[in-house]
Structures are given as structure tokens and as C-alpha cells.
Scaffold this motif. Structure first.
Motif, PDB file in Angstrom:
ATOM      1  N   MET B   1       0.848  -1.198   0.000  1.00 42.26           N
ATOM      2  CA  MET B   1       0.000   0.000   0.000  1.00 42.26           C
ATOM      3  C   MET B   1       0.884   1.249   0.000  1.00 42.26           C
ATOM      4  O   MET B   1       1.880   1.315   0.697  1.00 42.26           O
ATOM      5  N   ASP B   2       0.460   2.181  -0.806  1.00 40.97           N
ATOM      6  CA  ASP B   2       1.245   3.384  -0.969  1.00 40.97           C
ATOM      7  C   ASP B   2       0.343   4.601  -0.695  1.00 40.97           C
ATOM      8  O   ASP B   2      -0.670   4.779  -1.365  1.00 40.97           O
ATOM      9  N   LEU B   3       0.685   5.396   0.309  1.00 37.33           N
ATOM     10  CA  LEU B   3      -0.179   6.528   0.664  1.00 37.33           C
ATOM     11  C   LEU B   3       0.636   7.825   0.635  1.00 37.33           C
ATOM     12  O   LEU B   3       1.699   7.906   1.242  1.00 37.33           O
ATOM     13  N   LYS B   4       0.133   8.809  -0.093  1.00 34.64           N
ATOM     14  CA  LYS B   4       0.840  10.095  -0.172  1.00 34.64           C
ATOM     15  C   LYS B   4      -0.163  11.216   0.029  1.00 34.64           C
ATOM     16  O   LYS B   4      -1.316  11.104  -0.391  1.00 34.64           O
ATOM     17  N   THR B   5       0.293  12.285   0.654  1.00 37.17           N
ATOM     18  CA  THR B   5      -0.622  13.424   0.816  1.00 37.17           C
ATOM     19  C   THR B   5      -0.019  14.683   0.188  1.00 37.17           C
ATOM     20  O   THR B   5       1.197  14.849   0.160  1.00 37.17           O
ATOM     21  N   GLU B   6      -0.876  15.501  -0.312  1.00 45.66           N
ATOM     22  CA  GLU B   6      -0.447  16.805  -0.855  1.00 45.66           C
ATOM     23  C   GLU B   6      -1.427  17.819  -0.327  1.00 45.66           C
ATOM     24  O   GLU B   6      -2.640  17.623  -0.427  1.00 45.66           O
ATOM     25  N   LYS B   7      -0.914  18.895   0.237  1.00 49.50           N
ATOM     26  CA  LYS B   7      -1.822  19.896   0.802  1.00 49.50           C
ATOM     27  C   LYS B   7      -1.854  21.132  -0.085  1.00 49.50           C
ATOM     28  O   LYS B   7      -0.819  21.618  -0.531  1.00 49.50           O
ATOM     29  N   ALA B   8      -3.021  21.615  -0.326  1.00 49.99           N
ATOM     30  CA  ALA B   8      -3.188  22.867  -1.073  1.00 49.99           C
ATOM     31  C   ALA B   8      -4.347  23.619  -0.457  1.00 49.99           C
ATOM     32  O   ALA B   8      -5.496  23.198  -0.581  1.00 49.99           O
ATOM     33  N   GLY B   9      -4.030  24.677   0.296  1.00 44.61           N
ATOM     34  CA  GLY B   9      -5.080  25.447   0.976  1.00 44.61           C
ATOM     35  C   GLY B   9      -5.757  24.591   2.039  1.00 44.61           C
ATOM     36  O   GLY B   9      -5.085  23.971   2.873  1.00 44.61           O
ATOM     37  N   ASN B  10      -7.062  24.527   1.964  1.00 46.93           N
ATOM     38  CA  ASN B  10      -7.817  23.773   2.969  1.00 46.93           C
ATOM     39  C   ASN B  10      -8.037  22.322   2.565  1.00 46.93           C
ATOM     40  O   ASN B  10      -8.766  21.599   3.226  1.00 46.93           O
ATOM     41  N   THR B  11      -7.414  21.946   1.443  1.00 46.79           N
ATOM     42  CA  THR B  11      -7.650  20.601   0.926  1.00 46.79           C
ATOM     43  C   THR B  11      -6.383  19.759   0.984  1.00 46.79           C
ATOM     44  O   THR B  11      -5.312  20.206   0.581  1.00 46.79           O
ATOM     45  N   VAL B  12      -6.551  18.566   1.502  1.00 45.05           N
ATOM     46  CA  VAL B  12      -5.444  17.607   1.459  1.00 45.05           C
ATOM     47  C   VAL B  12      -5.839  16.538   0.445  1.00 45.05           C
ATOM     48  O   VAL B  12      -6.929  15.970   0.520  1.00 45.05           O
ATOM     49  N   THR B  13      -4.953  16.313  -0.520  1.00 42.49           N
ATOM     50  CA  THR B  13      -5.209  15.236  -1.483  1.00 42.49           C
ATOM     51  C   THR B  13      -4.454  14.000  -1.016  1.00 42.49           C
ATOM     52  O   THR B  13      -3.253  14.056  -0.765  1.00 42.49           O
ATOM     53  N   VAL B  14      -5.208  12.915  -0.875  1.00 44.30           N
ATOM     54  CA  VAL B  14      -4.581  11.650  -0.460  1.00 44.30           C
ATOM     55  C   VAL B  14      -4.517  10.741  -1.677  1.00 44.30           C
ATOM     56  O   VAL B  14      -5.548  10.371  -2.237  1.00 44.30           O
ATOM     57  N   LYS B  15      -3.285  10.431  -2.072  1.00 42.64           N
ATOM     58  CA  LYS B  15      -3.133   9.542  -3.219  1.00 42.64           C
ATOM     59  C   LYS B  15      -2.863   8.145  -2.697  1.00 42.64           C
ATOM     60  O   LYS B  15      -1.883   7.906  -1.988  1.00 42.64           O
ATOM     61  N   MET B  16      -3.758   7.223  -3.028  1.00 40.55           N
ATOM     62  CA  MET B  16      -3.590   5.852  -2.557  1.00 40.55           C
ATOM     63  C   MET B  16      -3.160   4.976  -3.725  1.00 40.55           C
ATOM     64  O   MET B  16      -3.687   5.117  -4.825  1.00 40.55           O
ATOM     65  N   GLY B  17      -2.239   4.096  -3.463  1.00 35.40           N
ATOM     66  CA  GLY B  17      -1.767   3.205  -4.524  1.00 35.40           C
ATOM     67  C   GLY B  17      -1.526   1.804  -3.997  1.00 35.40           C
ATOM     68  O   GLY B  17      -1.511   1.571  -2.783  1.00 35.40           O
ATOM     69  N   GLY B  18      -1.368   0.866  -4.926  1.00 38.57           N
ATOM     70  CA  GLY B  18      -1.112  -0.527  -4.530  1.00 38.57           C
ATOM     71  C   GLY B  18      -2.368  -1.188  -3.982  1.00 38.57           C
ATOM     72  O   GLY B  18      -3.475  -0.677  -4.137  1.00 38.57           O
ATOM     73  N   PRO B  19      -2.192  -2.302  -3.313  1.00 40.67           N
ATOM     74  CA  PRO B  19      -3.367  -3.038  -2.819  1.00 40.67           C
ATOM     75  C   PRO B  19      -3.908  -2.458  -1.511  1.00 40.67           C
ATOM     76  O   PRO B  19      -3.144  -2.240  -0.563  1.00 40.67           O
ATOM     77  N   LEU B  20      -5.208  -2.204  -1.468  1.00 43.73           N
ATOM     78  CA  LEU B  20      -5.856  -1.801  -0.215  1.00 43.73           C
ATOM     79  C   LEU B  20      -6.570  -3.045   0.304  1.00 43.73           C
ATOM     80  O   LEU B  20      -7.754  -3.248   0.055  1.00 43.73           O
ATOM     81  N   THR B  21      -5.835  -3.875   0.981  1.00 46.53           N
ATOM     82  CA  THR B  21      -6.397  -5.155   1.432  1.00 46.53           C
ATOM     83  C   THR B  21      -6.208  -5.304   2.937  1.00 46.53           C
ATOM     84  O   THR B  21      -5.536  -4.485   3.581  1.00 46.53           O
ATOM     85  N   ILE B  22      -6.781  -6.367   3.465  1.00 48.16           N
ATOM     86  CA  ILE B  22      -6.898  -6.484   4.925  1.00 48.16           C
ATOM     87  C   ILE B  22      -5.560  -6.363   5.676  1.00 48.16           C
ATOM     88  O   ILE B  22      -5.515  -5.822   6.771  1.00 48.16           O
ATOM     89  N   GLU B  23      -4.492  -6.812   5.055  1.00 47.93           N
ATOM     90  CA  GLU B  23      -3.197  -6.714   5.755  1.00 47.93           C
ATOM     91  C   GLU B  23      -2.756  -5.262   5.935  1.00 47.93           C
ATOM     92  O   GLU B  23      -1.899  -4.960   6.756  1.00 47.93           O
ATOM     93  N   HIS B  24      -3.357  -4.366   5.159  1.00 50.99           N
ATOM     94  CA  HIS B  24      -3.007  -2.946   5.282  1.00 50.99           C
ATOM     95  C   HIS B  24      -4.088  -2.149   6.001  1.00 50.99           C
ATOM     96  O   HIS B  24      -3.960  -0.933   6.149  1.00 50.99           O
TER      97      HIS B  24
END
Lengths: 691, 114
Positions: B1-24
Motif C-alpha cells: 500500500m502506498d499513501l501520499k498526501t499533498e496539501k493545497a489550501g484547505n484541501t489535502v489530497t490523499v493519493k492511494m496506490g497498490g493493494p488496499l487489502t486487509i493486511e493494510h
């Protein structure tokens, strides 16, 4: 070949036609779940019946395609043009297998399967994972029919189901493979993040499943989690509900029976005049998921009841076409004999004989109408075949063409429809090849890039008009004139109206195509089309406006076997005029006629009606009587009179073809035998007016 | 699982990548809990997700519910990959089944997207 195998082939051909139509519709509306279901069901039936009647090659091949479409149905794969192309190829291959009885191209079949598999691989983000899920080329099991029931299943897994390594979604997918399945997730138990155990399952499901597998088979799906889950299976439709007046349970009844709503809350909600589902959700007396699932149950049961009703209503038997032809021939002979009986009875004084003759006449009329109606088919099926033609050919030529149709429910005699197909194919090919311009040319001319070919059928008296119109470049009358002159069809100084010039395209060997293509332009087209239509006792009309498009209208008789005619005499000879076009008959006394100074016009209640003397037309030398009759008929929207000696009356006309010796008698479309054995000629009104 | 955040003003963009499965799932829960404090609006981009199972679907539902309660917004980036569409369809998330009867009025899957 045994009867059952033959019956399977007939059914399969029908299903393939339906499949083709559905696929073409689906291409236009790729999200239409109903069409997707139709495609799947057609494949499923062909596979199941094929296996049952020993067509293993068809069953095996179809099974692989069906499996792919099951994934489409499940939403895993999107409908794309490529998928439609491949499925159409698969459909063609199944047809080849049916036609050739196993001698079809196996390499082609494998190619289709491989391409479908490749499509699946492309379609998924994770190719490796998808490859594992790809359908294997497997051998289909013969279908095992069983009672089809609709079940409501509530599956609430234990919260720790994930810990045991069980994926509930796989169980749901197994249910989906058992039949028509509607799954609704209940998410109301999911807590906020702070209370959430990330490894616990909070969702539960309502599943509505229509299947021929029993409840034991359903339980088997859950066999490894049975002790750790809440599972209820209720049969909500046992497939035997009385057809007449049967209706699915109401939403409130379903929710109360499920335990999702109390009687008290239901009564309270019903007091309001709003939609029950909305009220219950608003008042929080039932969750939205519960309402959605109950509605799915209602819908699925409703569908099943409607299907049963349809089956009950459309009980039919298959009869080979040649038996129908034989029936119509016999009815034709019977009509002739009945006419003889009626004539004989009219000359006798025996009241009983007259009564019997009248009764036989009435019954014969009924039998005739009935026999003819059995042979009537809707032209819509033929129209549907052309969608594929337009799609494939326009693609080959890089043109964008849409085929639209109206009046598909118009009925025509089976023989007329069969013999109409080739001329229609030719006309449509011409429209695609010569009529509709390429997208850039259309755009430059200020037209939409997509051209339209419109097929329209409608009744017009005893005829059916079929109009094929396109909004292409139209026909340039000047070009036609030049070509006709070059080819020596007309002299260079021929004085022709625009209509006459346009009609030159029906001349033998005429072609304006600058190059010969696969589609048309071989100069063996429109004259053959015209001959084919005329052989059907029909006529063909062409109207075209340069830059705007062309319309070709085919006028065809409803049937080729028996018509209602008006029997008339001229100089002792009998003639038949088609009764459906007859408006009225008026008298024409000789003394009044002589005052006209040779002008063939008649004043009918203030309306000027031109008339034609059939006596002159047919060169009948016998003197005309003192009182003649004018039969006024409507043809091509105009009223025209035909002068005859006597009007005998209505006559059921069994059409007999004239021999080749009468080939040049262009204004006679056939003959019929009267009760006393006399031959009456059937007048082709349109042809007389053409000359 | 790959999680990244980018903030711009009042908004945070969360970029999720890879498998979002129970182990994560546990990590995802922690991540979502933390990110909720960073902005008023969180934009979830699931384009890079290669697999998602039921545990993570319900976890994102739960996050949406929590954000809604705190008057924050969890919005999904517009357009849904086939991975997500298929998982939702298999899980019985029907088009009509919006969680409007729950405190989270804007369903993450069917509601507003950007």
C-alpha cells in the motif's frame, strides 16, 4: 436429422438473429443491463440446448463466450466496440457451425476465444491476477433444468470472518453464478473510525436469487461459514404462482415479512400519501438498504411473473414453412371451387343449396383470411438484419452511418419478405457506397458527420410501402443523363423529365460508379432490383435531390396468393381490379359521354377525375354498351377512373401466374379462374398509368 | 500500500496506490485518522489502487462517516477505476444504495466527486 435437432437449429437461428440485434443495440447503449442480459441469455440458451441435442461443438464454443459475457453482466468488463465486434464474430461462427454441421473454421474459433481473453487481460489493471480469473476453454455441461424459484437470502457473516481467511465477496460471486442475482449491502452497522476494528466485518447482505438450483445448493455455498454466520433463505416465489391476476407482494408486505419493519410502522406510513419507501427512510423505520433490497425482490418476482405470463400467452407450435405454403395453395383451390358452387347455386331455385353455398362462402372467406394471416410476418426482423450490414460496411468504407427504422411491426406475406431481402440489401449497399458521403465531405457541406439511412414500412390499402431514404449527396440528374447517353441507353437529344432521367438508373447495365467496389458499382444493380420488385407485383419509385439525399419507395402487395378483387367485364371478357384501391363506381351513359368531345375527364360531385378506357387499352373491338361504368381507384394519391362495361362485384381472387408467353403483357399482373372455369385477367393499375 | 498526501489550501489530497487489502487495513485506519486533522477537506485519489477488499471499502465508508460527523468532507477524485467499480459491484453497493439514512449524507462512492 431428427425432429428435435432440427427444432434446436430453428430456435438457434432465431436466437442468433436476436443476439445480433441486441449486440448492435448494446453498442449504442453500452450500459443497458437489459441488453447485456439478453445477450447473455441468448448465449446461455444456445449453449444449454446445444449440449442437450448433441451439438457439443456449439455448446463448447458458446460456453466460452457466455463466460466472458457473464463478466460483462457482473460489471467486471465494460462493453466496448471491440467486445461487440468479437461477440458478433462469435455469433457468426456459431451460425457457421449450425450451417455446416461442424465443418466450420476451427482456427477462426480459437482466434475469437484468444481475442476475447486478450480483451479481458487489457481490461484489467492487474494482468496477472486477471489472467488467473480468465475463463478456461472448458467443455460445457448439459443444462440441468429444475424448478426456477426466487429466494431471499440474508447473509450476516460473523465479524471475524476475515480472520478465518474467508472472503465474503467470493461467496456472493458464487451465488451470482447460480442465476439472476441482486445483491444489496447493508452498511448501517459500520461504526465511525475510532470504533472500527479494521479486521472485522460490519457489512451484511440481502440477496435476491432466481435460480433452478435448490436451497441445499445455496446452503452449500456457505458450508464453511455456516456455523459462524446468520443465514436465512426464504422462497419468495416458487414459480407456480397463479398467472392470472398474480402480482408481486407490496413493498410494505415484504419489509414486514423480512422483519425489517413493524406492522405498526407500516400502518402509520401508509396513512401518508407519499411513496412508502421514501417515508420509511425519512422516518428511519427502515434502512435505505432494506428498502432497496425489498424493491429488488419485488422487481425480480414481478419479472418472473411477467415471464410466466408471457410463456402462457405465447404458447405456440412450430410448423414448417412448406406446410403453410401447401395450406395456402389448398385454400386457393377451395376458394375457386367455392366460387363455382356459389355461381351454380345462384342459377338454381333450391333454397337449401343457396343457403349451403352462402355458408360455404362465409366459411371459405374466414379460412382464407386465417390461412393468409398465418403467413404474415413482421418486417422488423428483416430491418434488424440491415443494422449489421450498415455497421460493417460503413466501417469498411470509413463512413459514419446510422440506420433508423420505423414501422417494423408492419406485416407482409412471408414469401414477399423473403424475396424482398436481396433488393433491399442492394438498395442499402448503394446508399452506403454512393449516397452517404465520407465524414469530412459531409462536414465540409455543413452536414452532421454521421449520415442516416432510414427504413420505413407502412400499410397503404392492400399494399405495403417500404421507403429507404438517406440524407447523402443525392443523385445528380445531369450525371445520369450523361452516363445514359454515353452508354447508348438514350439518344443525345432525348427529351426527358427529371423523374424520367432519374429512373434511367433502373436500366440494364447502368452504373455511374467511377470505380468498381466490393459493394456496388458493377452495373448489375438497380435493374435487377426493379425486376425483383416487379416480380413481386410491386413497383419502385425514386426521388432524389442533389445534396440532400435520395428516397426509394417500394410498393408491395400484402400477399402474393389471394386478393380481394372487383370483377368487371369488357366486351364479354372478365377482368379483376384490386378491390382495396377501389374508391367508388359511377355510371357513364353514352349520351352524356358523347358531349365530352373526346376528353377523358369526369365530374364527380364537383371533382374532376381523369379516366382511362380499358376497352381501348386492351384493343377490345366489341361495341360498348349504352351504359358503361367507371371504377374510380386511388393510386399514388390520385383518383383515376377505369371505364368498364359491367361491374359484377367483389371476388376472392386466387392469383395464378401468367405463362412466359404473356411476359410482354406488362399491365396484366396475373390471372384467376372463375367459378365456371373462365379466366379473368388481373389488371395492374400502376402499370397502365405508367404508359 | 502506498499513501501520499499533498496539501493545497484547505484541501489535502490523499493519493492511494497498490493493494488496499486487509493486511493494510490497520495502517489505513491510522493514516485516515491522522489525515482528518490536517484539513477541512480531504480529496481521495484511488487511481493507483490495484486491489481493494471489503475491509478497506468499509474502512473508507467509516472514515467518511467520521468526517461527516465532524463537519469535514471526504471527497473522491472523479472517475472510478475498474478495480474500484468491480469491488463495489461485487460487494453489493448498488447505485441506489446511498447512505442517506446514516449520518454521512454524502456517500463516498456515489456522492460528490471532484
Amino acid at each position: 436429422m431428427d425432429v428435435q435437432r432440427q427444432a434446436f437449429k430453428e430456435e438457434a437461428y432465431e436466437l442468433l438473429a436476436e443476439l445480433e440485434t441486441s449486440l448492435l443495440e448494446l453498442e449504442e447503449t453500452p450500459d443497458d443491463m437489459e441488453q447485456i442480459g439478453r445477450v447473455f441469455r441468448a448465449m446461455h440458451t444456445i449453449k444449454g440446448s446445444g449440449a442437450m441435442f448433441g451439438f457439443e461443438d456449439i455448446a463448447d464454443f458458446t460456453h466460452n463466450v457466455e463466460t466472458v459475457f457473464d463478466q460483462v453482466r457482473g460489471g467486471s468488463i465494460r462493453v466496448t466496440r471491440e467486445l461487440v465486434n468479437l461477440t458478433l464474430s462469435a455469433r457468426d461462427h456459431i451460425k457457421d457451425l449450425l450451417d455446416e454441421g461442424g465443418g466450420a473454421d476451427e482456427i477462426k474459433a480459437n482466434g475469437i476465444i484468444v481475442s476475447l481473453r486478450n480483451l479481458l487481460v487489457q481490461d484489467d489493471a492487474d494482468e496477472e491476477a486477471e489472467a488467473e480469473a480468465l475463463p478456461e476453454i472448458v467443455h460445457a455441461e448439459p443444462a440441468v433444468p429444475g424448478p426456477v424459484v426466487t429466494c431471499r437470502i440474508r447473509f450476516r457473516p460473523a465479524p471475524d470472518i476475515f480472520a478465518s481467511g474467508t472472503n465474503p465477496l467470493l461467496l456472493l460471486n458464487e451465488l451470482r453464478e447460480m442465476g439472476e442475482c441482486s445483491v444489496t449491502a447493508h452498511t448501517e452497522d459500520i461504526p465511525p473510525l475510532k470504533d472500527l476494528d479494521p479486521e472485522a466485518c460490519y457489512i451484511f447482505w440481502d440477496i435476491i436469487l432466481t435460480t433452478s438450483h435448490g436451497t441445499n445448493a445455496i446452503k452449500d455455498v456457505f458450508i464453511f461459514v455456516l456455523d459462524d454466520c446468520e443465514l436465512t433463505i426464504d422462497i419468495v416465489d416458487d414459480g407456480e404462482r397463479v398467472v392470472d391476476g398474480a402480482h408481486p407482494d407490496r413493498l410494505g408486505e415484504i419489509l414486514v415479512r423480512r422483519g425489517d419493519l413493524s406492522d405498526k410502522h407500516l400502518q402509520k406510513a401508509l396513512e401518508s400519501q407519499d411513496r412508502l419507501g421514501e417515508i420509511l427512510i425519512k422516518e428511519k423505520t427502515a434502512s435505505r438498504a432494506a428498502v432497496v433490497s425489498a424493491l429488488a425482490e419485488q422487481e425480480q418476482v414481478k419479472k418472473r411473473i411477467a415471464q410466466r405470463k408471457e410463456t402462457a400467452v405465447s404458447t405456440s407450435i412450430r410448423v414448417p414453412a412448406d406446410k403453410l405454403d401447401q395450406l395456402v395453395d389448398l385454400v386457393g383451390e377451395l376458394v375457386t371451387v367455392q366460387a363455382r358452387l356459389s355461381e351454380k347455386a345462384a342459377t338454381e331455385t333450391d333454397a337449401d343449396l343457396v343457403a349451403i353455398a352462402e355458408e360455404v362462402e362465409m366459411l371459405t372467406g374466414g379460412l382464407r383470411d386465417n390461412a393468409m394471416s398465418i403467413r404474415m410476418l413482421q418486417i422488423g426482423t428483416t430491418f434488424s438484419n440491415f443494422k449489421r450490414l450498415v455497421r460493417d460496411l460503413s466501417g469498411e468504407l470509413g463512413k459514419k452511418i446510422e440506420l433508423t427504422t420505423t414501422g417494423g411491426d408492419t406485416e407482409l406475406d412471408k414469401t414477399v419478405i423473403e424475396r424482398l431481402k436481396d433488393p433491399l440489401v442492394h438498395i442499402i449497399r448503394n446508399s452506403i457506397d454512393h449516397g452517404i458521403e465520407s465524414p469530412d465531405v459531409r462536414k465540409a457541406a455543413g452536414k452532421p458527420e454521421t449520415g442516416t439511412i432510414h427504413l420505413k414500412a407502412q400499410h397503404s390499402g392492400a399494399n405495403v410501402l417500404i421507403e429507404i431514404s438517406d440524407n447523402g449527396k443525392g443523385i445528380d440528374a445531369e450525371v445520369i443523363r450523361q452516363k445514359a447517353t454515353e452508354k447508348g441507353i438514350i439518344p443525345i437529344d432525348a427529351d426527358l423529365s427529371e423523374r424520367e432521367v432519374l429512373n434511367l438508373i433502373f436500366s440494364p447495365g447502368f452504373s455511374t460508379a467511377s470505380k468498381v467496389t466490393d459493394l456496388s458499382g458493377r452495373g448489375v444493380g438497380m435493374d435487377v432490383v426493379k425486376n425483383s420488385i416487379e416480380a413481386l407485383r410491386g413497383s419502385i419509385e425514386l426521388v432524389s435531390r442533389k445534396g440532400e439525399g435520395t428516397t426509394i419507395t417500394l410498393k408491395l402487395p400484402l400477399t402474393l396468393a389471394i386478393i380481394d378483387g372487383l370483377l368487371v367485364t369488357i366486351g364479354g371478357d372478365y377482368f379483376v381490379l384490386p378491390l382495396a384501391s377501389v374508391d367508388e363506381c359511377v355510371e357513364l351513359p353514352r349520351n352524356r359521354d358523347e358531349k365530352r368531345n373526346g376528353r377523358n375527364i369526369l365530374n364527380v360531385r364537383g371533382e374532376i377525375v381523369p379516366f382511362i378506357r380499358l376497352r381501348k387499352e386492351y384493343g377490345i373491338q366489341v361495341d360498348r354498351p349504352e351504359l358503361e361504368h367507371v371504377v374510380i381507384m386511388e393510386t399514388n394519391g390520385k383518383r383515376v377512373g377505369f371505364v368498364v362495361d359491367h361491374v359484377i362485384g367483389g371476388h376472392q381472387t386466387v392469383i395464378k401466374n401468367l405463362g412466359s408467353a404473356f411476359k410482354k403483357a406488362r399491365d396484366i399482373s396475373g390471372a384467376t379462374i372463375l367459378g365456371d372455369g373462365t379466366v379473368a385477367l388481373i389488371i395492374d393499375v400502376n402499370k397502365i398509368l405508367d404508359f | 500500500m502506498d499513501l501520499k498526501t499533498e496539501k493545497a489550501g484547505n484541501t489535502v489530497t490523499v493519493k492511494m496506490g497498490g493493494p488496499l487489502t486487509i493486511e493494510h487495513a490497520a495502517n489505513l485506519k491510522t493514516f485516515m485518522s491522522n489525515v482528518s486533522g490536517e484539513a477541512e477537506e480531504i480529496l481521495v485519489d484511488l487511481d493507483g489502487v490495484t486491489d481493494i477488499d471489503l475491509s478497506c471499502i468499509q474502512l473508507l465508508c467509516s472514515a467518511n462517516l467520521s468526517f461527516d460527523k465532524t463537519r469535514k468532507r471526504l471527497i473522491r477524485k472523479s472517475g472510478q477505476t475498474k478495480v474500484i467499480t468491480r469491488a463495489l459491484s461485487e460487494a453489493g453497493y448498488t447505485r441506489e444504495m446511498v447512505c442517506q439514512d446514516k449520518p454521512c449524507k454524502n456517500c463516498l462512492w456515489k456522492g460528490e466527486e471532484r
